[in-house]
Design a protein around this motif. Structure first.
Motif, PDB file in Angstrom:
ATOM      1  N   ALA A 112     -18.298   4.033  -9.197  1.00  0.00           N
ATOM      2  CA  ALA A 112     -18.632   2.655  -8.840  1.00  0.00           C
ATOM      3  C   ALA A 112     -19.905   2.725  -8.012  1.00  0.00           C
ATOM      4  O   ALA A 112     -20.085   3.663  -7.231  1.00  0.00           O
ATOM      5  CB  ALA A 112     -17.503   2.045  -8.030  1.00  0.00           C
ATOM      6  N   SER A 113     -20.789   1.754  -8.186  1.00  0.00           N
ATOM      7  CA  SER A 113     -22.085   1.858  -7.516  1.00  0.00           C
ATOM      8  C   SER A 113     -22.663   0.486  -7.218  1.00  0.00           C
ATOM      9  O   SER A 113     -22.239  -0.527  -7.781  1.00  0.00           O
ATOM     10  CB  SER A 113     -23.054   2.618  -8.417  1.00  0.00           C
ATOM     11  OG  SER A 113     -23.310   1.839  -9.566  1.00  0.00           O
ATOM     12  N   PHE A 191     -21.799   1.073   3.340  1.00  0.00           N
ATOM     13  CA  PHE A 191     -22.635   0.562   2.262  1.00  0.00           C
ATOM     14  C   PHE A 191     -24.043   0.417   2.853  1.00  0.00           C
ATOM     15  O   PHE A 191     -24.231   0.510   4.072  1.00  0.00           O
ATOM     16  CB  PHE A 191     -22.095  -0.782   1.762  1.00  0.00           C
ATOM     17  CG  PHE A 191     -20.763  -0.659   1.067  1.00  0.00           C
ATOM     18  CD1 PHE A 191     -20.653  -0.018  -0.166  1.00  0.00           C
ATOM     19  CD2 PHE A 191     -19.595  -1.159   1.645  1.00  0.00           C
ATOM     20  CE1 PHE A 191     -19.425   0.119  -0.804  1.00  0.00           C
ATOM     21  CE2 PHE A 191     -18.359  -1.028   1.015  1.00  0.00           C
ATOM     22  CZ  PHE A 191     -18.278  -0.389  -0.216  1.00  0.00           C
ATOM     23  N   GLU A 192     -25.018   0.160   1.996  1.00  0.00           N
ATOM     24  CA  GLU A 192     -26.403   0.176   2.467  1.00  0.00           C
ATOM     25  C   GLU A 192     -26.792  -1.121   3.177  1.00  0.00           C
ATOM     26  O   GLU A 192     -26.295  -2.203   2.850  1.00  0.00           O
ATOM     27  CB  GLU A 192     -27.362   0.406   1.281  1.00  0.00           C
ATOM     28  CG  GLU A 192     -27.298   1.806   0.719  1.00  0.00           C
ATOM     29  CD  GLU A 192     -25.956   2.153   0.092  1.00  0.00           C
ATOM     30  OE1 GLU A 192     -25.354   1.267  -0.553  1.00  0.00           O
ATOM     31  OE2 GLU A 192     -25.497   3.294   0.275  1.00  0.00           O
ATOM     32  N   MET A 210     -21.744   6.983  -3.613  1.00  0.00           N
ATOM     33  CA  MET A 210     -21.366   8.035  -2.656  1.00  0.00           C
ATOM     34  C   MET A 210     -20.712   9.237  -3.328  1.00  0.00           C
ATOM     35  O   MET A 210     -19.930   9.953  -2.690  1.00  0.00           O
ATOM     36  CB  MET A 210     -20.416   7.445  -1.606  1.00  0.00           C
ATOM     37  CG  MET A 210     -20.923   6.175  -0.951  1.00  0.00           C
ATOM     38  SD  MET A 210     -19.650   5.427   0.083  1.00  0.00           S
ATOM     39  CE  MET A 210     -20.360   3.791   0.382  1.00  0.00           C
ATOM     40  N   THR A 233     -20.798  -2.513  -9.239  1.00  0.00           N
ATOM     41  CA  THR A 233     -19.770  -3.371  -8.639  1.00  0.00           C
ATOM     42  C   THR A 233     -20.347  -4.376  -7.651  1.00  0.00           C
ATOM     43  O   THR A 233     -19.653  -5.285  -7.216  1.00  0.00           O
ATOM     44  CB  THR A 233     -18.699  -2.519  -7.921  1.00  0.00           C
ATOM     45  OG1 THR A 233     -19.346  -1.716  -6.931  1.00  0.00           O
ATOM     46  CG2 THR A 233     -17.958  -1.631  -8.900  1.00  0.00           C
TER      47      THR A 233
HETATM   48  N1  HPA Z   1     -23.446   1.413  -2.197  1.00  0.00           N
HETATM   49  C1  HPA Z   1     -22.888   2.617  -2.144  1.00  0.00           C
HETATM   50  N2  HPA Z   1     -21.794   2.931  -2.792  1.00  0.00           N
HETATM   51  C2  HPA Z   1     -21.212   1.989  -3.541  1.00  0.00           C
HETATM   52  C3  HPA Z   1     -21.740   0.712  -3.621  1.00  0.00           C
HETATM   53  C4  HPA Z   1     -22.918   0.408  -2.902  1.00  0.00           C
HETATM   54  O1  HPA Z   1     -23.439  -0.724  -2.928  1.00  0.00           O
HETATM   55  N3  HPA Z   1     -20.934   0.001  -4.453  1.00  0.00           N
HETATM   56  C5  HPA Z   1     -19.938   0.830  -4.840  1.00  0.00           C
HETATM   57  N4  HPA Z   1     -20.109   2.038  -4.285  1.00  0.00           N
END
Ligand code: HPA
Length: 271
Positions: A112-113, A191-192, A210, A233
């Motif tokens: 997930a990112s 989160f950022e 991560m 996500t």
């Molecule tokens: N940043 C870092 N890791 C994540 C994020 C994000 O926005 N969404 C899901 N994992």
């Protein structure tokens, strides 16, 4: 390290009657549903495997699953180890070493990112073409064991080009929209900030998360071809940044999970 790998492998081979998986799969946060597609032959909780770390984060259940998927013998990690949980990098990547020594010839990963490419939308799937390592620790630091791989591993094709080409063809055939791009891996667990998302974009990233990067580095050290999918996500795009939580990440991942599962399963069937 080597002896501990061999010890885990020996135990697993005994527990699975020498199942000998061909493909390894590491599933990301909220993306464990692929397991339901597997015709499961053996399921080993991490705590039963000598030298395996034990998973803690919510959304990860912590099992090594052996079975058939797309006609192939696979081993799937249900729950991965994240650096932010406090594991050392050696612990984070230990299962990748073990899977290689169990005999896998390809490693598939999902995560997930956060999307930082302005063309991306929440719920999109991105085929990972490359990564940037921003973790504060590196899994290969320390004395190199030549039985595992070379001192200075090549990273010119971290994500296998032929798997990528095949994945694109399969996605087109199945009518699954996919993006492509660069995944930036950093430690978390925060989160950022908006400034950090901007930085990730400026240095060439399309998604940020991560995980994944330590495992891929370790796989490439052992010359194991990798294929990765990033599920977007949330967005780290100026004007679209909203508060993000682990619950929200899991919720969105669950929605995108079906498409990701179809794509991975079909790709595995065609290897
Ligand atoms: N940043 C870092 N890791 C994540 C994020 C994000 O926005 N969404 C899901 N994992």
């Amino acid at each position: 390290m080597y002896d501990r790998i061999i010890n885990s492998v020996k135990h697993i081979n005994e527990a699975t009657a020498g199942f000998a998986p061909e493909i390894g799969i590491i599933l990301g946060t909220g993306l464990g549903g692929l397991v339901q597609e597997i015709d499961i032959k053996h399921s080993l909780p991490y705590e039963q495997i000598p030298d395996f770390p034990v998973s803690t984060v919510e959304g990860h259940s912590g099992k090594l699953i052996f079975g058939m998927l797309g006609g192939k013998r696979i081993v799937a990690m249900q729950g991965r180890f994240h650096y932010y949980e406090g594991y050392t990098m050696q612990q984070v990547v230990f299962p990748v070493r073990v899977m290689k020594f169990l005999g896998i010839t390809n490693l598939f990963l999902s995560n997930a990112s956060g999307g930082v490419n302005p063309d991306f939308e929440v719920g999109d799937l991105m085929l990972i073409t490359d990564h940037i390592n921003l973790f504060p620790a590196h899994p290969l630091i320390g004395k190199n064991d030549d039985r595992l791989g070379p001192r200075f591993p090549d990273m010119s094709e971290a994500y296998d080009h032929s798997l990528l080409a095949r994945a694109k063809a399969v996605a087109a055939e199945l009518g699954i929209k996919v993006q492509e791009g660069v995944y930036v891996g950093l430690s978390g667990p925060t989160f950022e900030t908006p400034a950090e998302y901007k930085y990730v974009r400026i240095i060439g990233g399309d998604t940020v998360g991560m995980s994944t990067v330590p495992e891929v580095i370790t796989a490439r050290h052992m010359n194991l071809p990798c294929f990765g999918i990033s599920v977007i996500t949330d967005l780290g795009v100026p004007g679209k940044i909203v508060e993000v939580s682990h619950e929200e990440v899991q919720k969105v991942a669950k929605v995108a999970e079906k498409q990701m599962t179809r794509l991975m399963t079909e790709l595995i069937a065609r290897i």
